[in-house]
Enzyme design. Structure first.
Site, PDB file in Angstrom:
ATOM      1  CB  SER A  83      35.752  36.298  44.541  1.00 42.16           C
ATOM      2  OG  SER A  83      35.864  36.980  43.307  1.00 42.16           O
ATOM      3  CG  ASP A 306      43.150  37.819  39.470  1.00 39.59           C
ATOM      4  OD1 ASP A 306      42.497  38.820  39.108  1.00 39.59           O
ATOM      5  OD2 ASP A 306      42.797  37.093  40.418  1.00 39.59           O
ATOM      6  CG  HIS A 309      40.149  38.444  42.412  1.00 44.35           C
ATOM      7  ND1 HIS A 309      40.051  37.846  41.167  1.00 44.35           N
ATOM      8  CD2 HIS A 309      39.000  38.142  43.073  1.00 44.35           C
ATOM      9  CE1 HIS A 309      38.882  37.213  41.079  1.00 44.35           C
ATOM     10  NE2 HIS A 309      38.228  37.370  42.213  1.00 44.35           N
TER      11      HIS A 309
END
Length: 328
Positions: A83, A306, A309
């Site tokens: 990702s 998070d 990312h």
């Protein structure tokens, strides 16, 4: 542009964000604010305090989109990985798409791959989902098996590509409820316990052998992007409300073990693979993660912040400037 393409390709020009994502509706954070982009309905849902001037790509001359497209004319560029690599692909598409007329660009998909096409340049910028590079399968008994020496089901999509950029790192270190596999398999033998870095080395060696045996360096350029930093210590909240990068002199982030393994594997290869090392530079950008702005309040409570990312626009743009420089 067809309805199919509109579902995948939205709003780079207005908000400078690409929704080229197979996951559910998601949020992207930009400079402390957020905008909700609904991939299922193909429409934008701005937050109440959304400012459409926030989060735009600002072109400062370091990335020349037309020149980049001319470099890849009649070529396929493919980014392969997880990702985080997908975010880099989204960034790259947004960096180039604004200079292309609306009716001269489209998006197509094929299995785990999605491709942005610049029609007048006969070029494509593609992403192939393969977070381990090697294969992860279900054995039919509700067991997920990570095959350390099997790769062809993924690699068949990488053939006949002119520029390949790979990454694989973060998924190998997941454990417990975050693990994506139940068993490893090697040479037909199924087993459960293995040091993650030993498994990583075995998987990368399988990838390296495939590259050595199947690609021609006269026709294909291959690069491997190193792991980007995860500022997720302190129960995953280290990047929460952090607004400034690391700036003090003398800061020296440690070399990730994954990077050491990658270097060791690349040194043994006969095919010339360029290592795009972003580990140190991304370690300075503790402020560049989506933090809690990627998820709903309920998800925030369950998953925390998070810090793996990256926001777009953001750090992946710098990686693509490096990619652009390599193609000059």
């Amino acid at each position: 542009m067809t309805n199919h393409n509109l579902l995948f390709f939205l709003l780079c020009t207005n908000l400078a964000l690409a929704i080229l994502d197979a996951e559910p509706p998601l949020k992207r954070a930009g400079r402390g604010r957020e905008d909700h982009l609904d991939t299922d309905l193909g429409r934008q849902q701005p937050s109440r305090d959304c400012d459409f001037a926030v989060g735009e790509w600002v072109f400062d001359g370091s990335f020349n989109a037309l020149d980049f497209l001319s470099k890849i004319r009649m070529k396929r560029v493919m980014l392969v990985g997880d990702s985080i690599m997908r975010s880099q692909w989204e960034s790259l598409v947004c960096l180039v798409e604004a200079v292309i007329p609306t009716d001269r660009k489209l998006v197509s998909s094929d299995g785990p791959c999605v491709a942005f096409h610049a029609l007048d340049f006969e070029a494509s910028i593609e992403f192939a989902w393969a977070p381990f590079l090697v294969e992860l399968t279900d054995d039919g008994h509700n067991r997920r098996v990570l095959h350390l020496d099997t790769i062809e089901d993924n690699a068949k999509y990488w053939r006949d590509v002119d520029v390949l950029l790979f990454d694989s790192a973060h998924w190998w270190t997941h454990s417990g409820k975050w693990s994506s596999w139940d068993f490893y398999m090697e040479e037909g033998r199924l087993f459960k316990e293995l040091n993650p870095m030993v498994a990583y080395e075995k998987g990368l060696t399988t990838w390296a052998k495939w590259v050595d045996m199947n690609l021609n360096p006269r026709k294909t350029r291959v690069m491997f992007r190193s792991a980007s930093a995860r500022h997720n210590r302190e129960n995953g909240w280290q990047c929460y409300k952090v607004r400034e990068p690391v700036v003090y002199l003398g800061y020296g982030p440690g070399v990730p073990r994954q990077l050491e393994v990658v270097r060791e594997v690349l040194e043994k290869m006969s095919f010339p693979v360029y290592l795009l090392d972003v580990s140190r530079m991304s370690a300075l950008r503790r402020d560049g993660h989506p933090s809690v702005y990627m998820a709903s309040p309920d998800m925030q409570r369950r998953m925390g912040s998070d810090c793996s990312h990256w926001c777009l626009p953001g750090v992946p743009d710098s990686w693509n400037e490096m990619l652009y420089a390599l193609l000059l």
